[in-house]
Design an enzyme around this catalytic site. Structure first.
Site, PDB file in Angstrom:
ATOM      1  N   HIS A  93       0.847  -1.203   0.000  1.00 13.19           N
ATOM      2  CA  HIS A  93       0.000   0.000   0.000  1.00 13.19           C
ATOM      3  C   HIS A  93       0.876   1.244   0.000  1.00 13.19           C
ATOM      4  O   HIS A  93       1.941   1.280   0.631  1.00 13.19           O
ATOM      5  CB  HIS A  93      -0.966  -0.001   1.192  1.00 13.19           C
ATOM      6  CG  HIS A  93      -0.324   0.106   2.545  1.00 13.19           C
ATOM      7  ND1 HIS A  93      -0.094   1.314   3.180  1.00 13.19           N
ATOM      8  CD2 HIS A  93       0.142  -0.839   3.401  1.00 13.19           C
ATOM      9  CE1 HIS A  93       0.463   1.109   4.355  1.00 13.19           C
ATOM     10  NE2 HIS A  93       0.626  -0.197   4.512  1.00 13.19           N
ATOM     11  N   ASP A 105       6.438   1.792   6.079  1.00 11.44           N
ATOM     12  CA  ASP A 105       5.037   1.391   6.031  1.00 11.44           C
ATOM     13  C   ASP A 105       4.256   2.340   5.120  1.00 11.44           C
ATOM     14  O   ASP A 105       3.674   3.297   5.579  1.00 11.44           O
ATOM     15  CB  ASP A 105       4.452   1.420   7.449  1.00 11.44           C
ATOM     16  CG  ASP A 105       3.062   0.816   7.526  1.00 11.44           C
ATOM     17  OD1 ASP A 105       2.710   0.034   6.633  1.00 11.44           O
ATOM     18  OD2 ASP A 105       2.326   1.144   8.473  1.00 11.44           O
ATOM     19  N   GLU A 139      -4.970   1.419   3.054  1.00  9.01           N
ATOM     20  CA  GLU A 139      -4.760   0.337   4.025  1.00  9.01           C
ATOM     21  C   GLU A 139      -4.818   0.851   5.451  1.00  9.01           C
ATOM     22  O   GLU A 139      -5.353   0.185   6.334  1.00  9.01           O
ATOM     23  CB  GLU A 139      -3.408  -0.338   3.771  1.00  9.01           C
ATOM     24  CG  GLU A 139      -3.184  -1.634   4.565  1.00  9.01           C
ATOM     25  CD  GLU A 139      -2.514  -1.429   5.932  1.00  9.01           C
ATOM     26  OE1 GLU A 139      -2.439  -2.391   6.709  1.00  9.01           O
ATOM     27  OE2 GLU A 139      -2.084  -0.290   6.241  1.00  9.01           O
ATOM     28  N   GLU A 140      -4.281   2.059   5.661  1.00  5.95           N
ATOM     29  CA  GLU A 140      -4.153   2.561   7.025  1.00  5.95           C
ATOM     30  C   GLU A 140      -5.497   2.866   7.679  1.00  5.95           C
ATOM     31  O   GLU A 140      -5.602   2.821   8.897  1.00  5.95           O
ATOM     32  CB  GLU A 140      -3.263   3.816   7.052  1.00  5.95           C
ATOM     33  CG  GLU A 140      -1.813   3.573   6.671  1.00  5.95           C
ATOM     34  CD  GLU A 140      -1.068   2.662   7.629  1.00  5.95           C
ATOM     35  OE1 GLU A 140      -1.637   2.274   8.671  1.00  5.95           O
ATOM     36  OE2 GLU A 140       0.096   2.319   7.342  1.00  5.95           O
ATOM     37  N   GLU A 166       4.276  -5.967   4.290  1.00  9.26           N
ATOM     38  CA  GLU A 166       3.861  -5.027   5.339  1.00  9.26           C
ATOM     39  C   GLU A 166       5.049  -4.598   6.191  1.00  9.26           C
ATOM     40  O   GLU A 166       6.186  -4.966   5.913  1.00  9.26           O
ATOM     41  CB  GLU A 166       2.783  -5.669   6.223  1.00  9.26           C
ATOM     42  CG  GLU A 166       1.373  -5.145   5.944  1.00  9.26           C
ATOM     43  CD  GLU A 166       1.208  -3.663   6.209  1.00  9.26           C
ATOM     44  OE1 GLU A 166       2.083  -3.036   6.822  1.00  9.26           O
ATOM     45  OE2 GLU A 166       0.173  -3.114   5.801  1.00  9.26           O
ATOM     46  N   HIS A 242       5.231   4.421  12.164  1.00  7.77           N
ATOM     47  CA  HIS A 242       4.097   5.362  12.217  1.00  7.77           C
ATOM     48  C   HIS A 242       4.473   6.690  12.883  1.00  7.77           C
ATOM     49  O   HIS A 242       3.646   7.288  13.578  1.00  7.77           O
ATOM     50  CB  HIS A 242       2.893   4.742  12.931  1.00  7.77           C
ATOM     51  CG  HIS A 242       2.071   3.858  12.035  1.00  7.77           C
ATOM     52  ND1 HIS A 242       0.821   3.402  12.396  1.00  7.77           N
ATOM     53  CD2 HIS A 242       2.316   3.340  10.808  1.00  7.77           C
ATOM     54  CE1 HIS A 242       0.335   2.640  11.426  1.00  7.77           C
ATOM     55  NE2 HIS A 242       1.234   2.593  10.444  1.00  7.77           N
TER      56      HIS A 242
END
Length: 577
Positions: A93, A105, A139-140, A166, A242
């Protein structure tokens, strides 16, 4: 590296933002079209931009229904010139959470997939099956784009297996932490094709237990597409996952190369495999799989594992039965002694766990939790020493007061058998539960039992001689080295997670419990040395001193949990909703 730098240069790519829906999409499309122009005549490349609308219910974070409208998927199909009936999917993603450039990510996975597409398209040899590359754009906000693709896209019906890329950390090795459901042939494909394997069925069973507060697109393809797959994730340095620190310069080129080698190998293997077209014929049965120090992967059917486990447990019980029944006429006496040692060992484990958790609760109450978050050694010095000291103390007191004037060799032998009995029971129970992780218990029964049989004469000799200790350590080498390797992997994954798991659980209690359990496991076949050595006084004083000094330092606040070190930041997490 160029793909990664350019995607992250766009900045945070929140679903619905121009950065995600326009800039990232246009960049990925430009690169795909450039690859298409340079591809060989052996391949046909088809490109589609999908903007699905839909909804689904998911049992995650308490359960909710998710609705999405006009999200973006960039889909590429690489197939032979005359087409292909079946396909393997590679998924990543390109969206990110709002405050990060999202290098790990999941921009790095997009970069790896673009390079794999480039490599495969330039090959002069056509593939047997199609490879579909899905760059999903949502996706998030909980797995929406993958749902839109697998339930609505016309190419989805041809997919027989998938590989999901991922991240739960930034760089390092990518761990295979989920496979299936069932379809053991997929694990075999990874074992054969991956150049640098790193996989564990233990990670799979931990993740699927719900202990880790996360989920991936793997779940959507499994539950809504009924497609089996392989789930991989970077797990190193989850402290900056993140966050704004998740930048491309923090991901080593070696990590990108390693991931590319593995995923390219697996996709090529699947796209040229006869099993892909007939995957439904090979779907039944689970598989036990684990890597040996990252060098290679051992994998075998779970039913074979069940047979091995049952036989090993049976041999363990047979050995213990023989010990109890010899010499004749003392069976009741021997059984009482074994059960007493068994009970004392369990009692020492309970005391060890209680001691570590008590310290953790105390530290949390006074507001000094997460003191180990930046300084990991603090957790070992605080909880590890408390656990080890309590364990040794219980057995030292038992030796002094309960087993006063008893033969040391007899006690050492009895407590070894008690540990073997515990592990044999645990092996039988976990096998009965159907958990593939029972292979760990297999190691803790088979190798100690073999060691005991090889050096049984030395066990009966007075004193723990150097020869005895060396032979004993050599026999225990495999289970101890593997357990320490596995423990470090779990520590590496779980420690950062504890810093972002919220306030519903005490992170110190979780880590203290984990360290206590590891202490119990690693000490299980060394408890007998407490009864073989003359005194444990020096060991207890050393452990207690380290514990007290560490506790005082923790209470003083000297170990601030977080770090703004530019090279290795460990920021505090604050969730705004």
């Amino acid at each position: 590296r160029r793909y990664l730098d350019n995607i992250t240069a766009i900045g945070p790519r929140t679903v619905g933002s121009p950065e995600n829906e326009v800039l990232a999409v246009n960049y990925i499309l430009e690169q795909i079209r450039a690859i298409e122009r340079e591809s060989t005549d052996a391949h046909k490349i088809s490109i589609d931009v999908q903007r699905p609308t839909g909804s689904f219910s998911i049992d995650f974070l308490g359960g909710f229904t998710s609705y999405y409208a006009n999200i973006t998927n960039v889909v590429v199909k690489l197939e032979p010139r005359d087409g292909a009936e079946h396909a393997v999917l590679s998924n990543c993603h390109f969206d990110s959470v709002p405050n990060t450039p999202g290098a790990s990510d999941d921009a790095v996975s997009c970069a790896v997939m673009l390079e794999i597409l480039n490599t495969l398209s330039k090959s002069p040899e056509p593939l047997q099956h199609a490879v579909i590359f899905l760059f999903n754009g949502a996706e998030e906000n909980i797995l929406q784009a993958s749902h839109g693709f697998i339930t609505q896209h016309e190419w989805a019906k041809s997919i027989r297996a998938f590989v999901n890329l991922e991240a739960a950390g930034v760089g390092g090795k990518e761990l295979v932490f989920q496979t299936g459901p069932e379809n053991p042939w997929l694990v075999q494909a990874y074992v054969v094709a991956a150049k640098h394997p790193f996989a564990s069925v233990v990670a799979q069973e931990i993740f699927q237990s719900g202990v880790i507060p996360a989920d991936t697109d793997f779940r959507i393809y499994r539950d809504f597409g009924n497609v089996p797959g392989i789930d991989l994730a970077f797990i190193e340095n989850g402290y900056i996952y993140h966050t704004k620190y998740d930048t491309s310069d923090r991901i080593l080129t070696d990590s990108i190369q390693r991931a590319g080698d593995n995923i390219l190998g697996v996709l090529k293997y699947l796209a040229t495999s006869d099993k892909l077209a007939k995957s439904f014929e090979y779907r039944h049965g689970n598989v036990v799989f684990f890597d040996i120090l990252g060098l290679f992967v051992l994998a075998y059917p779970a039913r074979v594992g069940t047979i091995m486990n049952c036989l090993t447990a049976a041999v363990g019980f047979l050995y213990l039965s023989k010990k109890v029944l010899q010499p004749k006429g003392r069976a009741i006496h021997n059984l009482k002694k074994l059960l007493t040692a068994f009970s004392l060992t369990l009692l020492s484990w309970v005391c060890t766990l209680v001691a570590a958790l008590t310290v953790a609760v105390f530290v949390s109450i006074i507001g000094r939790s997460l003191s180990w978050y930046t300084h990991f050694y603090v957790s070992v010095f605080l909880y590890g020493t408390a656990a080890a000291a309590k364990l040794i103390l219980v057995h030292t007191l038992a030796k002094k007061f309960f087993y006063k004037n008893m033969n040391e060799q007899y006690l050492g032998d009895t407590f070894f058998d008690a540990s073997l009995m515990i592990w044999s029971i645990v092996l039988a129970v976990i096998t009965q539960m159907g958990l593939c992780s029972a292979f760990i218990c297999l190691l803790w029964v088979a190798f100690p039992l073999l060691t005991k049989l090889m050096i049984h004469k030395e066990f009966s000799q007075k004193g723990a001689t150097m020869k005895f200790v060396m032979m004993y350590m050599l026999g225990m080498f495999v289970p101890y080295v593997y357990m320490m390797y596995l423990s470090w992997t779990v520590f590496e994954m779980f420690t950062p997670i504890m810093g972002r798991s919220g306030s519903e659980i005490l992170p110190d209690a979780v880590l203290a419990g984990f360290i206590a359990v590891i202490t119990m496991i690693l000490s299980s076949y060394f408890i007998n040395f407490v009864y073989l050595v003359k005194s444990t006084k020096r060991t207890l004083i050393t452990l207690t001193t380290v514990f007290v000094v560490t506790l005082v330092l923790v209470c003083s606040g000297i170990f601030f949990p977080y770090s703004s070190d530019a090279a290795n930041p460990k920021p505090k997490r604050v969730f705004l909703q």
